[in-house]
Design an enzyme around this catalytic site. Sequence first.
Site, PDB file in Angstrom:
ATOM      1  N   SER B   9     -16.381  33.328  57.921  1.00  0.00           N
ATOM      2  CA  SER B   9     -17.179  32.500  56.481  1.00  0.00           C
ATOM      3  C   SER B   9     -16.287  31.863  56.139  1.00  0.00           C
ATOM      4  O   SER B   9     -15.115  31.217  56.813  1.00  0.00           O
ATOM      5  CB  SER B   9     -16.007  34.521  55.959  1.00  0.00           C
ATOM      6  N   HIS B  10     -16.624  31.269  54.490  1.00  0.00           N
ATOM      7  CA  HIS B  10     -15.812  29.849  53.987  1.00  0.00           C
ATOM      8  C   HIS B  10     -14.544  30.337  53.547  1.00  0.00           C
ATOM      9  O   HIS B  10     -14.135  30.435  53.600  1.00  0.00           O
ATOM     10  CB  HIS B  10     -16.715  29.612  53.188  1.00  0.00           C
ATOM     11  N   SER B  11     -14.303  32.159  53.156  1.00  0.00           N
ATOM     12  CA  SER B  11     -13.433  32.458  52.650  1.00  0.00           C
ATOM     13  C   SER B  11     -12.781  33.724  53.584  1.00  0.00           C
ATOM     14  O   SER B  11     -13.223  33.750  54.364  1.00  0.00           O
ATOM     15  CB  SER B  11     -14.204  33.387  51.270  1.00  0.00           C
TER      16      SER B  11
END
Lengths: 196, 130
Positions: B9-11
């Site tokens: 994920s980007h996060s």
Amino acid sequence: MAAAVEEHRQELTRLDSKIGDGDHGTNMHRGFQAALERLETDAPSTPSDVLKAVSMALISKVGGAAGPLYGTAFLRASSALSGKEEPDASDAVEAMEAALAGIKQRGKAEVGDKTMVDALEPAVEAARKEAGSSGDVGRVLRAAAEAAAQGAESTVPLAARRGRASYLGQRAAGHKDPGAASMHLLLDAAALALEA
Amino acid sequence: MATGLVLVSHSPEIASGTAELVRQMAGDVEVRAVGGDPDGALGTDPDRIGNAIEEIGTDEILIFMDIGSAVLSAEAVIEMLDEGLRERVHLVDAPFVEGAFAAGVVASAGADARECMEAARQARTEPKLH
């Protein structure tokens, strides 16, 4: 290229803040600084090895979509120049063609999608034409850079069909694509390096 | 035929939170969370994606990705893997949380990669409101 990216870092970020998430300049700067460090540490000796080192740095350090896209482009260009100590004009064209094919495969974009392909594809066409007539690497890259500038400019009125900007639809129209802008910068820096 | 999950994920929080959710419901499954860019900010990090794939040690490895550059990064990483390992890695076209959850539950019951991917794909069309 690292210097060009550093110089235009804020411009790339400004373009990206219009239709992207506002980090293209920062990401590209981080990637090319890492590329510089890697070139100093590894001291690759052939053009192919230099491109490969840059590719690895960009893939591992850029953090956004530009990392895998530019990383793939440099990696394919590296493969195309494998075994070439002094690339001539047709080698340069082949490397750019390989880079374009890599970006299109990875990003699944075509001309008109408002991406870096809008700068690179006309650049490759111009390079091919120039290589056919002059056969000089410097002039080939200059022709590519000029075509890339026009290509980047041509993204202004377009609505994006790839990436974060594609969610904006017509709202992305009126802004130059940051990826096309950075593609032009890199080709221009490559041309300048050969003219120096 | 153990199947493991790598969640990209980007996060960092989305990756680790989703991994926590999967582990809660599918305890025996190997799950690696890879979130954020090389500095831990929002973004993706191919180096850590590659390391997670190499370290997970399951027979087959499913990669779940959230959006945009997570997909591009995962594809670029896979292109650079050794061929033997590459054949055991599968990118899953499914919603991140629901897909990973469904695949994890099925994997913990001993399903192979194909069955896990099918479960993840079904998560896309599973209605939430009846």
